[in-house]
Design a protein around this motif. Structure first.
Motif, PDB file in Angstrom:
ATOM      1  N   VAL A 149     -20.742 -26.531 -10.157  1.00 49.63           N
ATOM      2  CA  VAL A 149     -21.847 -25.597  -9.925  1.00 49.63           C
ATOM      3  C   VAL A 149     -23.069 -26.439  -9.613  1.00 49.63           C
ATOM      4  CG1 VAL A 149     -23.375 -23.899 -11.017  1.00 49.63           C
ATOM      5  CG2 VAL A 149     -20.921 -23.849 -11.509  1.00 49.63           C
ATOM      6  N   VAL A 150     -23.843 -26.031  -8.607  1.00 44.79           N
ATOM      7  CA  VAL A 150     -25.082 -26.753  -8.303  1.00 44.79           C
ATOM      8  C   VAL A 150     -26.280 -25.915  -8.719  1.00 44.79           C
ATOM      9  CG1 VAL A 150     -26.491 -27.840  -6.500  1.00 44.79           C
ATOM     10  CG2 VAL A 150     -24.028 -27.822  -6.297  1.00 44.79           C
ATOM     11  N   GLY A 151     -27.266 -26.558  -9.328  1.00 48.23           N
ATOM     12  CA  GLY A 151     -28.506 -25.865  -9.676  1.00 48.23           C
ATOM     13  C   GLY A 151     -28.965 -26.236 -11.067  1.00 48.23           C
ATOM     14  N   GLY A 152     -30.251 -26.004 -11.321  1.00 45.43           N
ATOM     15  CA  GLY A 152     -30.800 -26.352 -12.630  1.00 45.43           C
ATOM     16  C   GLY A 152     -31.565 -25.204 -13.255  1.00 45.43           C
ATOM     17  N   GLY A 153     -31.394 -23.996 -12.703  1.00 42.32           N
ATOM     18  CA  GLY A 153     -32.090 -22.819 -13.245  1.00 42.32           C
ATOM     19  C   GLY A 153     -31.147 -21.933 -14.041  1.00 42.32           C
ATOM     20  N   ASP A 154     -31.645 -20.761 -14.419  1.00 45.51           N
ATOM     21  CA  ASP A 154     -30.834 -19.835 -15.207  1.00 45.51           C
ATOM     22  C   ASP A 154     -29.583 -19.374 -14.460  1.00 45.51           C
ATOM     23  OD1 ASP A 154     -32.236 -19.824 -17.570  1.00 45.51           O
ATOM     24  OD2 ASP A 154     -33.619 -18.253 -16.913  1.00 45.51           O
ATOM     25  N   SER A 155     -29.708 -19.179 -13.156  1.00 49.02           N
ATOM     26  CA  SER A 155     -28.527 -18.730 -12.386  1.00 49.02           C
ATOM     27  C   SER A 155     -27.398 -19.734 -12.512  1.00 49.02           C
ATOM     28  CB  SER A 155     -28.853 -18.577 -10.896  1.00 49.02           C
ATOM     29  OG  SER A 155     -29.708 -17.508 -10.694  1.00 49.02           O
ATOM     30  N   ALA A 156     -27.722 -21.002 -12.375  1.00 46.52           N
ATOM     31  CA  ALA A 156     -26.684 -22.037 -12.438  1.00 46.52           C
ATOM     32  C   ALA A 156     -26.066 -22.083 -13.834  1.00 46.52           C
ATOM     33  CB  ALA A 156     -27.276 -23.394 -12.058  1.00 46.52           C
ATOM     34  N   MET A 157     -26.913 -21.962 -14.879  1.00 52.12           N
ATOM     35  CA  MET A 157     -26.381 -21.985 -16.256  1.00 52.12           C
ATOM     36  C   MET A 157     -25.472 -20.785 -16.471  1.00 52.12           C
ATOM     37  SD  MET A 157     -27.754 -24.690 -17.225  1.00 52.12           S
ATOM     38  CE  MET A 157     -28.686 -25.509 -15.945  1.00 52.12           C
ATOM     39  N   GLU A 158     -25.943 -19.639 -16.001  1.00 49.11           N
ATOM     40  CA  GLU A 158     -25.167 -18.406 -16.177  1.00 49.11           C
ATOM     41  C   GLU A 158     -23.823 -18.520 -15.449  1.00 49.11           C
ATOM     42  OE1 GLU A 158     -26.799 -14.729 -14.471  1.00 49.11           O
ATOM     43  OE2 GLU A 158     -26.892 -14.011 -16.534  1.00 49.11           O
ATOM     44  N   GLU A 159     -23.865 -19.029 -14.226  1.00 46.28           N
ATOM     45  CA  GLU A 159     -22.631 -19.196 -13.449  1.00 46.28           C
ATOM     46  C   GLU A 159     -21.685 -20.158 -14.148  1.00 46.28           C
ATOM     47  OE1 GLU A 159     -22.767 -20.055  -9.326  1.00 46.28           O
ATOM     48  OE2 GLU A 159     -23.827 -18.214  -8.839  1.00 46.28           O
ATOM     49  N   ALA A 160     -22.235 -21.285 -14.611  1.00 41.72           N
ATOM     50  CA  ALA A 160     -21.384 -22.295 -15.249  1.00 41.72           C
ATOM     51  C   ALA A 160     -20.716 -21.710 -16.496  1.00 41.72           C
ATOM     52  CB  ALA A 160     -22.211 -23.524 -15.608  1.00 41.72           C
ATOM     53  N   ILE A 161     -21.499 -20.981 -17.289  1.00 39.71           N
ATOM     54  CA  ILE A 161     -20.941 -20.390 -18.519  1.00 39.71           C
ATOM     55  C   ILE A 161     -19.891 -19.342 -18.159  1.00 39.71           C
ATOM     56  CG2 ILE A 161     -21.495 -18.986 -20.563  1.00 39.71           C
ATOM     57  CD1 ILE A 161     -24.318 -20.464 -20.458  1.00 39.71           C
ATOM     58  N   LEU A 172     -21.650 -29.372 -13.866  1.00 46.75           N
ATOM     59  CA  LEU A 172     -22.914 -28.836 -13.385  1.00 46.75           C
ATOM     60  C   LEU A 172     -23.723 -29.962 -12.752  1.00 46.75           C
ATOM     61  CD1 LEU A 172     -24.900 -25.981 -14.575  1.00 46.75           C
ATOM     62  CD2 LEU A 172     -26.184 -28.074 -14.174  1.00 46.75           C
ATOM     63  N   LEU A 173     -24.030 -29.799 -11.485  1.00 43.87           N
ATOM     64  CA  LEU A 173     -24.732 -30.839 -10.735  1.00 43.87           C
ATOM     65  C   LEU A 173     -26.175 -30.407 -10.503  1.00 43.87           C
ATOM     66  CD1 LEU A 173     -21.924 -31.139  -8.031  1.00 43.87           C
ATOM     67  CD2 LEU A 173     -22.276 -32.719  -9.959  1.00 43.87           C
ATOM     68  N   HIS A 174     -27.092 -31.269 -10.850  1.00 49.10           N
ATOM     69  CA  HIS A 174     -28.509 -30.932 -10.637  1.00 49.10           C
ATOM     70  C   HIS A 174     -29.231 -32.128 -10.030  1.00 49.10           C
ATOM     71  CE1 HIS A 174     -32.363 -29.189 -10.881  1.00 49.10           C
ATOM     72  NE2 HIS A 174     -32.730 -29.699 -12.047  1.00 49.10           N
ATOM     73  N   ARG A 175     -30.136 -31.837  -9.101  1.00 50.56           N
ATOM     74  CA  ARG A 175     -30.772 -32.928  -8.344  1.00 50.56           C
ATOM     75  C   ARG A 175     -31.824 -33.702  -9.143  1.00 50.56           C
ATOM     76  NH1 ARG A 175     -34.006 -29.180  -3.912  1.00 50.56           N
ATOM     77  NH2 ARG A 175     -35.326 -28.059  -5.381  1.00 50.56           N
ATOM     78  N   ARG A 176     -32.270 -33.125 -10.280  1.00 50.56           N
ATOM     79  CA  ARG A 176     -33.262 -33.817 -11.112  1.00 50.56           C
ATOM     80  C   ARG A 176     -32.699 -33.960 -12.521  1.00 50.56           C
ATOM     81  NH1 ARG A 176     -38.421 -30.891 -11.870  1.00 50.56           N
ATOM     82  NH2 ARG A 176     -37.242 -28.943 -11.919  1.00 50.56           N
ATOM     83  N   ASP A 177     -33.532 -34.461 -13.462  1.00 50.61           N
ATOM     84  CA  ASP A 177     -33.047 -34.429 -14.852  1.00 50.61           C
ATOM     85  C   ASP A 177     -33.881 -33.487 -15.709  1.00 50.61           C
ATOM     86  OD1 ASP A 177     -35.253 -35.978 -15.034  1.00 50.61           O
ATOM     87  OD2 ASP A 177     -34.234 -37.797 -15.708  1.00 50.61           O
ATOM     88  N   ALA A 178     -34.811 -32.764 -15.062  1.00 48.80           N
ATOM     89  CA  ALA A 178     -35.543 -31.703 -15.765  1.00 48.80           C
ATOM     90  C   ALA A 178     -35.004 -30.371 -15.246  1.00 48.80           C
ATOM     91  CB  ALA A 178     -37.019 -31.821 -15.476  1.00 48.80           C
ATOM     92  N   PHE A 179     -34.905 -29.402 -16.154  1.00 47.45           N
ATOM     93  CA  PHE A 179     -34.262 -28.139 -15.787  1.00 47.45           C
ATOM     94  C   PHE A 179     -35.250 -26.977 -15.831  1.00 47.45           C
ATOM     95  CE2 PHE A 179     -30.885 -30.943 -16.869  1.00 47.45           C
ATOM     96  CZ  PHE A 179     -29.839 -30.569 -16.048  1.00 47.45           C
ATOM     97  N   ARG A 180     -35.128 -26.095 -14.862  1.00 49.27           N
ATOM     98  CA  ARG A 180     -35.946 -24.877 -14.857  1.00 49.27           C
ATOM     99  C   ARG A 180     -35.381 -23.820 -15.797  1.00 49.27           C
ATOM    100  NH1 ARG A 180     -39.337 -24.654 -10.308  1.00 49.27           N
ATOM    101  NH2 ARG A 180     -38.705 -26.209  -8.790  1.00 49.27           N
ATOM    102  N   ILE A 184     -32.715 -21.445 -24.040  1.00 49.93           N
ATOM    103  CA  ILE A 184     -31.515 -20.874 -24.660  1.00 49.93           C
ATOM    104  C   ILE A 184     -30.293 -20.991 -23.733  1.00 49.93           C
ATOM    105  CG2 ILE A 184     -32.142 -18.486 -23.976  1.00 49.93           C
ATOM    106  CD1 ILE A 184     -30.823 -17.621 -26.658  1.00 49.93           C
ATOM    107  N   MET A 185     -30.522 -20.746 -22.452  1.00 55.91           N
ATOM    108  CA  MET A 185     -29.405 -20.815 -21.484  1.00 55.91           C
ATOM    109  C   MET A 185     -28.949 -22.265 -21.323  1.00 55.91           C
ATOM    110  SD  MET A 185     -28.810 -17.724 -20.126  1.00 55.91           S
ATOM    111  CE  MET A 185     -28.305 -17.843 -18.427  1.00 55.91           C
ATOM    112  N   LEU A 186     -29.941 -23.157 -21.253  1.00 54.78           N
ATOM    113  CA  LEU A 186     -29.629 -24.574 -21.087  1.00 54.78           C
ATOM    114  C   LEU A 186     -28.836 -25.082 -22.293  1.00 54.78           C
ATOM    115  CD1 LEU A 186     -30.003 -27.149 -19.401  1.00 54.78           C
ATOM    116  CD2 LEU A 186     -32.188 -27.515 -20.552  1.00 54.78           C
ATOM    117  N   GLU A 187     -29.322 -24.726 -23.475  1.00 56.60           N
ATOM    118  CA  GLU A 187     -28.647 -25.192 -24.699  1.00 56.60           C
ATOM    119  C   GLU A 187     -27.215 -24.671 -24.776  1.00 56.60           C
ATOM    120  OE1 GLU A 187     -32.522 -25.806 -27.609  1.00 56.60           O
ATOM    121  OE2 GLU A 187     -31.221 -24.060 -27.929  1.00 56.60           O
ATOM    122  N   ARG A 188     -27.061 -23.415 -24.374  1.00 58.62           N
ATOM    123  CA  ARG A 188     -25.731 -22.806 -24.403  1.00 58.62           C
ATOM    124  C   ARG A 188     -24.773 -23.558 -23.469  1.00 58.62           C
ATOM    125  NH1 ARG A 188     -26.516 -16.645 -23.512  1.00 58.62           N
ATOM    126  NH2 ARG A 188     -27.759 -16.719 -25.393  1.00 58.62           N
TER     127      ARG A 188
END
Ligand code: NAP
Length: 315
Positions: A149-161, A172-180, A184-188
């Motif tokens: 899954v590509v992305g660092g926002g809620d959509s990507a977290m939701e998709e990955a889960i 989960l692939l993200h172009r940066r190391d900071a996440f939008r 709660i979604m990131l931690e999950r």
């Protein structure tokens, strides 16, 4: 003199075609303008298993074709036209399109939102063959497979889960190391045993074009420049959607991402004041649910409001 139509529907996805069916059955002879993605997002998916009424599922393009025929049976007509600008405050409403100016008493904006893609030729070639922007539509096909899954926002977290229900592993692939993504979604996602994170990483190529099936990704670490191949069977994009509202800029209220702000689901406004005769439905005004069935539901609502609006004006 230019003909004045009772209603014009901008967009031929699930919302637009449901609005077409209802307005056609009400005798309004709707004109549906099919834009640059005729049939909308359903036309680029494969099997749709969550649209009620199809116990075995139905192919997205077939569902759309059925809806189109159903509305046509009651008098809806279709034109392929790109709309450059809408004069929403004019009476009648004026649409500036690639097939000339169109005048209408009411307008239903159902122009949808397009998935944001990476823009790689290999990605575009494999849409529907392992590349997807809709986990709920296509995740099921990758049971026990490794996917990314590509992305660092809620959509990507939701998709990955969501995808971790089916996949044996999700990277989960993200172009940066900071996440939008929200905390709660990131931690999950981080805590999930099947999800592995790879930050500072971009996809350079989707592998499998010749085989017509995704079999890996060529990745680049943006810090070191190192390239690696990640063997996966699917790539899901979770990098956001872009609402198709350029032609309405300055005419009706949009939110900070360009989605139409509606009240009671379908009423549009300018400066907070309702714009008479202009209604919106489907993903162009919905950043939350984005399902075929919710789009169809709001298409129905918009059509009923159009009917009421015209009736109140003696039509
Ligand atoms: P988003 O928050 O804008 O995140 C998009 C992500 O995609 C960002 O991490 C961005 O990277 C990345 N991205 C964008 N273009 C890219 C490209 N060309 N290549 C690689 N990466 C790219 O979008 P979203 O996740 O769709 O969320 C949109 C809104 O809906 C948000 O307000 C979100 O909270 C909401 N939402 C909520 C839920 C929920 O609560 N359940 C679920 C889904 C969405 P950068 O960070 O580097 O820019």
């Amino acid at each position: 003199m230019t003909e004045i139509r009772d209603t014009v529907i901008l967009g031929s996805g699930c919302a637009g075609l449901t609005a077409a069916l209802y307005t056609a059955r009400a005798g309004m002879k709707p004109l549906v303008l099919e834009g640059h993605e005729p049939g909308g997002q359903l036309s680029i998916t494969t099997l749709v298993e969550n649209f009620p009424g199809w116990p075995e599922g139905i192919q997205g393009p077939e569902l759309i074709e059925n809806m189109k025929k159903q509305a046509a049976r009651f008098g809806a007509t279709y034109e392929h036209a790109l709309v450059s600008h809408v004069d929403a405050a004019a009476h009648p409403i004026r649409l500036h399109t690639s097939i000339g100016e169109i005048h209408t008493r009411t307008l239903i904006v159902a122009s949808g939102a397009s998935a944001r893609w990476l823009g790689l030729p290999s990605e575009q070639a494999l849409i529907g063959h392992g590349v997807s922007s809709c986990a709920t539509c296509d995740g099921f096909f990758f049971r026990d497979k490794e996917i990314a899954v590509v992305g660092g926002g809620d959509s990507a977290m939701e998709e990955a889960i969501f995808l971790s229900r089916f996949a044996s592993k999700v990277t989960l692939l993200h172009r940066r190391d900071a996440f939008r993504a929200s905390k709660i979604m990131l931690e999950r996602a981080v805590a999930h045993p099947k999800i592995e994170f790879r930050s500072n990483t971009v996809v350079e190529e989707v592998l499998g074009v010749d085989e017509k099936e995704v079999n890996g990704l060529l990745l680049r670490d943006v810090r070191t420049g190192e390239r690696t191949v990640l063997p996966v069977s699917a790539l899901f994009l979770g990098i956001g959607h872009v609402p198709n509202t350029k032609m309405l800029a300055g005419e009706i209220d949009l939110d900070d991402e360009g989605y139409i702000k509606t009240t009671n689901n379908v009423f549009t406004a300018r400066g907070g004041v309702i714009v008479p005769g202009v209604f919106a439905c489907g993903d162009v005004q919905d950043r939350r649910y984005r399902q075929a069935i919710t789009a169809a539901g709001s298409g129905c609502m918009a059509a009923l409001e159009v009917e009421k609006y015209l009736e109140e004006r003696g039509r």
